[in-house]
Design an enzyme around this catalytic site. Structure first.
Site, short mmCIF file in Angstrom:
data_model
loop_
_atom_site.label_atom_id
_atom_site.label_comp_id
_atom_site.label_asym_id
_atom_site.label_seq_id
_atom_site.Cartn_x
_atom_site.Cartn_y
_atom_site.Cartn_z
N ASP A 209 -10.00 -33.75 5.91
CA ASP A 209 -9.30 -33.98 4.80
C ASP A 209 -9.90 -35.29 4.15
O ASP A 209 -10.15 -34.98 3.05
CB ASP A 209 -7.90 -34.08 5.27
CG ASP A 209 -7.08 -32.66 5.32
OD1 ASP A 209 -7.81 -31.76 5.15
OD2 ASP A 209 -5.84 -33.13 5.81
N ARG B 257 2.90 -46.18 9.86
CA ARG B 257 2.56 -46.06 8.72
C ARG B 257 2.59 -47.42 7.73
O ARG B 257 1.61 -47.66 6.99
CB ARG B 257 3.31 -44.83 7.83
CG ARG B 257 2.90 -43.42 8.36
CD ARG B 257 1.46 -43.40 8.54
NE ARG B 257 1.16 -41.93 8.99
CZ ARG B 257 0.33 -41.83 10.13
NH1 ARG B 257 -0.15 -42.84 10.73
NH2 ARG B 257 0.08 -40.33 10.31
N ASP C 260 4.98 -38.95 5.26
CA ASP C 260 4.04 -40.17 5.27
C ASP C 260 3.65 -40.43 3.93
O ASP C 260 3.57 -41.67 3.72
CB ASP C 260 2.71 -39.78 6.20
CG ASP C 260 2.94 -39.91 7.55
OD1 ASP C 260 3.88 -40.57 8.06
OD2 ASP C 260 2.08 -39.27 8.32
N SER D 195 -1.28 -29.97 14.94
CA SER D 195 -1.38 -31.19 14.26
C SER D 195 -0.59 -32.34 14.94
O SER D 195 0.34 -32.47 15.47
CB SER D 195 -0.57 -31.28 12.82
OG SER D 195 -0.55 -32.52 12.03
#
Length: 496
Positions: A110, A191, A220, A272
């Site tokens: 990504d 995060r 996120d 994931s």
């Protein structure tokens, strides 16, 4: 002190500085990647690059928010000037014009395709940023080459492990923050510390925008962007997954091929995952059906409790003012303490959670979490509070913990309300000092002992033996007054 490494890529393909390390685990970090640099750079050192003869200089700079020195390393050209690629930085892109964008970068599919996409659509220079929050990266070698091959002008890496544990994990631990009865907020806490570092790097490199690889379906994206808004509202935010035509993994692979971006991936990933020093999360594949039991080989931080040692292990956690400081009598830094407990807890199958949670964006999501060290620390801190906090304090603290966890989950780390609750929690737990002994056995954590110099427990009062302080006869009057509302209601119903 957080450590920054900035690597600029000259136009010549032979001038990239290789970062070398053998201390990283085999984990892929979702959306952002982070790498650990364990040694501090010296005040000023220059050496010759073995790759192309370019000089490598190291110096200290000051971050924009943190009052600390941060070491920066850059690859320089022969005349001593930092080389920055100007490709795609003169004209506007297909969607507008940005000068320089700091991208949360992992080296995965990504973020690798986001680099050329940003240049193509915004005509900007791209600075890739990776941060270490303790997740470990096996494929460290070649990360800067991946960034360069994707079209980035610079790679910046930053070690955030101690800051992550001390300033983000420990406040949540002290607050007793648990989301929806189970989730210990591993990704939620990571995060904002990463996004905060991105804001600092954006100021250091003169970027006018930041970008991330979060999808439009997850939490996120909110956590990153609320932090950006809080710390620098002037920064523009680019979220490619909400803009581009790429619909999935196969589209991304085709885009990478079209733009000559080398991405060594397969077309399907089983799970994931997101890992940091606090936890490892698993989503996707068979987990998308809540009825399916996770496969035994999915877990990576902990052994199956059935396969854990047949003998229990006892450990002692030292706590000062509501925060853990020692293991078995040895004082350790926050990150070191957590790392040690991850190893010990994982060996005994501690900290496995399987849950269906409510995402901030409205949908439900099934995830499996491994939090061995965190589970141990929560048990220890909460148990010590049973000695040092009175009934009303515990009840108020527990009620606020629900709101605290909700705010952290939603990315509102820098919200004034959350910061005010931090001040309350710090004051409330200032006397929570002592130690707790725990028994670890086949997935369970049992408290076997607790002690504190500030304990409100008095054996001479609590004992069944006689006491000068507590007269049992006093209980009769207390019960009559305490039960008066119920007695009055009963009298009304019976017409008395």
């Amino acid at each position: 002190m957080a450590e920054i490494t900035a690597t600029s890529f000259p136009s010549s393909s032979s001038s990239a500085l290789a970062l070398r390390s053998s201390r990283y685990g085999n984990i892929r970090c979702q959306n952002v990647a982070c790498l650990r640099t364990t040694s501090l750079f010296q005040e000023l050192s220059v050496k010759r690059s073995q790759l192309s003869g370019n000089a490598v200089a190291t110096s200290h700079v000051t971050g924009t928010r943190a009052c600390k020195s941060q070491a920066i390393r850059a690859v320089l050209s022969g005349d001593g000037q930092t080389v920055v690629s100007a490709a795609d930085s003169k004209g506007a892109g297909l969607r507008g014009k940005l000068k320089k964008v700091v991208l949360a970068y992992s080296g995965g599919l990504d973020t690798s395709v986001i680099v050329p996409w940003l240049k193509e659509n915004y005509g900007c220079e791209v600075v890739c940023f990776t941060a270490d929050v303790g997740q470990g990266i096996k494929e460290l070698d070649g990360l800067e080459q991946k960034a360069k091959a994707s079209g980035a002008s610079q790679l910046v890496v930053k070690d955030l492990t101690e800051e992550f544990v001390k300033d983000f994990i420990f406040p949540c631990l002290r607050a007793g923050a648990i989301y929806e009865r189970k989730y210990l907020l591993g990704t939620s806490m990571a995060r904002p510390v990463i996004a905060k570092a991105m804001v600092d790097v954006a100021a250091e490199v003169g970027a006018d925008a930041v970008a991330h690889g979060c999808t439009g379906k997850g939490n996120d994206q909110v956590r990153f962007e609320l932090t950006f808004f809080s710390l620098n509202p002037e920064l523009k935010v680019v979220a490619p997954w909400r803009e581009w035509e790429i619909q999935g993994r196969e589209d991304a692979i085709e885009y990478a091929k079209k733009h000559n971006v080398p991405v060594p991936v397969t077309k399907k990933s089983i799970y994931s995952r997101d890992r940091n020093l606090w936890h490892l999360s698993h989503e996707g594949d068979i987990l998308e059906d809540p009825a399916n039991e996770p496969k035994k080989d999915m877990y990576m931080m902990s052994v199956d409790p059935e396969d854990a040692p047949d003998q229990p292990e006892y450990i002692e956690i030292g706590i000062e003012s509501g925060l853990p400081v020692a293991l078995n009598g040895m004082a350790l830094s926050p990150a070191t303490l957590l790392s040690e407990l991850n190893t010990i807890g994982g060996k005994h199958g501690i900290g496995r959670i399987d849950m269906v949670e409510n995402r901030l964006v409205g949908m439900k999501s099934r995830g499996v979490y491994e939090t061995p060290g965190g589970t141990i620390l929560f048990a220890a801190v909460q148990e010590l509070e049973s000695l040092t906090l009175d009934r009303e304090s515990i009840q108020v603290k527990d009620s606020l913990a629900l709101k605290y966890a909700e705010m952290v989950y939603a990315g509102r780390w820098f919200d004034p309300l959350k910061e005010s609750m931090d001040a309350f929690m710090e004051k409330l737990t200032e006397k929570t000092t002592g130690s707790v002994t725990l028994k670890l056995y086949k997935g369970s954590v049992s408290v076997t002992g607790r002690k504190s110099p500030n304990s409100l427990y008095r054996q001479d009062i609590s004992s069944f033996e006689g006491s000068e302080i507590y007269n049992q006869a006093d209980a009769a009057g207390f019960i009559r007054l305490y039960g008066l509302p119920m007695r009055v209601r009963a009298m009304l119903e019976k017409g008395i």
